[in-house]
Design a protein around this motif. Structure first.
Motif, PDB file in Angstrom:
ATOM      1  N   THR A 112      -5.149   5.665   2.693  1.00 58.68           N
ATOM      2  CA  THR A 112      -4.264   4.565   2.337  1.00 58.68           C
ATOM      3  C   THR A 112      -5.097   3.394   1.806  1.00 58.68           C
ATOM      4  N   ALA A 136      -4.860  -0.828   2.930  1.00 54.17           N
ATOM      5  CA  ALA A 136      -3.894  -0.977   4.020  1.00 54.17           C
ATOM      6  C   ALA A 136      -4.120  -2.272   4.792  1.00 54.17           C
ATOM      7  N   ILE A 147       1.772  -0.200  14.789  1.00 56.36           N
ATOM      8  CA  ILE A 147       0.935   0.222  13.661  1.00 56.36           C
ATOM      9  C   ILE A 147      -0.522  -0.102  13.958  1.00 56.36           C
ATOM     10  N   CYS A 175       0.863  -1.173   0.000  1.00 51.94           N
ATOM     11  CA  CYS A 175       0.000   0.000   0.000  1.00 51.94           C
ATOM     12  C   CYS A 175       0.904   1.229   0.000  1.00 51.94           C
ATOM     13  N   GLU A 204       7.106  -2.856   7.039  1.00 54.68           N
ATOM     14  CA  GLU A 204       6.284  -4.048   7.147  1.00 54.68           C
ATOM     15  C   GLU A 204       5.063  -3.735   8.014  1.00 54.68           C
ATOM     16  N   MET A 205       3.881  -4.081   7.520  1.00 53.43           N
ATOM     17  CA  MET A 205       2.647  -3.668   8.161  1.00 53.43           C
ATOM     18  C   MET A 205       2.349  -4.415   9.459  1.00 53.43           C
ATOM     19  N   ILE A 214      -4.443   0.374  12.141  1.00 59.78           N
ATOM     20  CA  ILE A 214      -5.172   0.696  10.913  1.00 59.78           C
ATOM     21  C   ILE A 214      -6.644   0.932  11.245  1.00 59.78           C
ATOM     22  N   ASN A 234       0.728  -6.207   3.213  1.00 55.58           N
ATOM     23  CA  ASN A 234       1.692  -6.598   4.248  1.00 55.58           C
ATOM     24  C   ASN A 234       2.937  -5.715   4.239  1.00 55.58           C
ATOM     25  N   TRP A 235       3.016  -4.781   3.269  1.00 56.11           N
ATOM     26  CA  TRP A 235       4.087  -3.797   3.245  1.00 56.11           C
ATOM     27  C   TRP A 235       3.523  -2.451   2.802  1.00 56.11           C
ATOM     28  N   MET A 236       4.153  -1.378   3.248  1.00 58.53           N
ATOM     29  CA  MET A 236       3.828  -0.018   2.826  1.00 58.53           C
ATOM     30  C   MET A 236       5.094   0.657   2.339  1.00 58.53           C
ATOM     31  N   VAL A 273      -3.706   5.153   8.781  1.00 56.07           N
ATOM     32  CA  VAL A 273      -2.731   4.277   9.432  1.00 56.07           C
ATOM     33  C   VAL A 273      -1.923   5.109  10.422  1.00 56.07           C
TER      34      VAL A 273
END
Length: 410
Positions: free
Chosen positions: A162, A165, A199, A127, A193-194, A201, A169-171, A216
């Motif tokens: 986002t 999100a 983190i 994302c 790494e999400m 959401i 599994n990654w941003m 996020v």
């Protein structure tokens, strides 16, 4: 500019059509046909990506060394056009069409070895972490901080709008690593790494009722320095390069033509204000003719840009022109689709569509009843979602400023 395809181009077109006819299942076509925004149903999109990857066509614009195709620019255009006309669901652009190019251009060997194969297979799904509550069109005003602490950058702040999100599994994110006189400086391009601790959401409910976008929050999230793409404090360079891929490179006109054909077919079965067939209503027919003509003009402009690129040139401000024309045309066409849907277009029934994310708080009828036809359920959702088209990828006001400077010298 020669508007005729060559014999080899026509042979390639036939190859693409044969592949699409064999691999594009009715379920996948339904997911493409009933999309309510630029994003397809997530599972359908990933299934189609796996099929394309098996054929070697998931990321044709990548360099061949990393899994791309040795296609001409004309072949890229033909592939995009035929996929659209066949009703294929779209792939999420965040990984394959956006951050992958930044990794290829600026990434370390280790980053390329890890991310690129996994983006192709869908194992890594990205994302985008750009916009913030106080930094949207003026992206350089972003304030999410990333302070150095040993081998990590510690991130605190939030990103908003986002898309996907919760599925990612990654941003890839832009963060503030220092404050300098020029706000474009001191920004770093970071891969996060999400599942990292800290983190959170929170989904955002769109006007269509879908939960495609999110906010996020980052609370002292530790990200290894090894995940910086490019140089610390020089992420703006990476972001500008990536934006070239966000704003252009596709074939927008064919998708708009498909939408217009759908409106025409719908209008033929609806009654206008005077009781006549809606397609025979002069006012509606005039609006429909206008968008069709404008779409044909857009396609000619896309061909012109293709010719410039094929000759090794740079389209420059023409990419801004294409972005403005395509998004505003899409908005006009969705307005006509909603008009053609008539009273049934006012009924909220997302269960008859294939939205790009969950629909919050909606309980479909137990028997799955749909008032009218599926396209009448899509029309209002697509209408609401397309309002964002003139904002994302650089608002159309900004694109007009670019055109004013580059084309008119203002």
């Amino acid at each position: 500019m020669d508007l005729q395809w060559s014999a080899s181009d026509l042979a390639f077109r036939d190859e693409v059509r044969k592949f699409l006819a064999a691999k594009l299942t009715p379920e996948l076509q339904r997911a493409g046909r009933l999309m309510t925004s630029v994003y397809a149903d997530h599972e359908a999109s990933m299934q189609w990506q796996r099929i394309l990857h098996e054929r070697g066509w998931a990321a044709p614009a990548w360099p061949v060394a990393y899994g791309g195709c040795d296609w001409s620019l004309t072949q890229h255009y033909i592939f995009n056009r035929e996929s659209t006309l066949a009703g294929a669901p779209s792939l999420s652009p965040m990984g394959i069409k956006m951050v992958a190019h930044a990794i290829i251009k600026f990434g370390t060997p280790a980053q390329k070895d890890y991310f690129l194969p996994r983006i192709l297979t869908g194992e890594v799904f990205f994302c985008q972490g750009y916009s913030e509550p106080e930094a949207g069109s003026d992206l350089a005003a972003l304030s999410m901080s990333a302070r150095a602490d040993g081998e990590d950058l510690v991130c605190t702040g939030s990103k908003i709008w986002t898309t996907h999100a919760r599925e990612a599994n990654w941003m890839f994110a832009l963060v503030r690593t220092s404050r300098k006189v020029k706000k474009q400086q001191g920004i770093t391009f970071l891969l996060c790494e999400m599942c990292s601790p800290g983190i959170e959401i929170r989904p955002l409910v769109m006007t269509s009722g879908e939960e495609v976008q999110n906010q996020v929050f980052f609370d002292e999230v530790r990200v290894p320095r090894a995940n910086v793409v490019g140089e610390i404090d020089d992420g703006w360079t990476v972001a500008k390069y990536l934006l070239e891929f966000e704003r252009g490179g596709g074939a927008a006109a064919p998708a708009l033509q498909v939408m217009i054909d759908g409106v025409c077919a719908a209008a033929a079965g609806q009654s206008g204000p005077d009781g006549r067939n809606l397609s025979e209503d002069p006012a509606f027919a005039r609006k429909l003719a206008t968008v069709r003509i404008r779409t044909e003009v857009l396609e000619i402009l896309e061909y012109k840009v293709l010719a410039v690129l094929a000759a090794g040139g740079n389209p420059g401000a023409k990419s801004s022109m294409l972005k403005v024309l395509s998004t505003e045309l899409s908005q006009s066409i969705t307005e006509l689709a909603l008009e053609a849907a008539g009273p049934r277009g006012r009924v909220y029934q997302p269960h008859a569509t294939c939205p790009g994310g969950p629909v919050a708080g909606f309980e479909p009828p137990a028997d799955g009843y749909v008032s009218g036809e599926a396209w009448q359920a899509v029309a209002p959702l697509r209408y609401f979602n397309d309002r964002a088209g003139s904002i994302y990828a650089g608002s159309n006001e900004i694109q007009r400023n670019i055109l004013a400077r580059a084309a008119l010298g203002l």
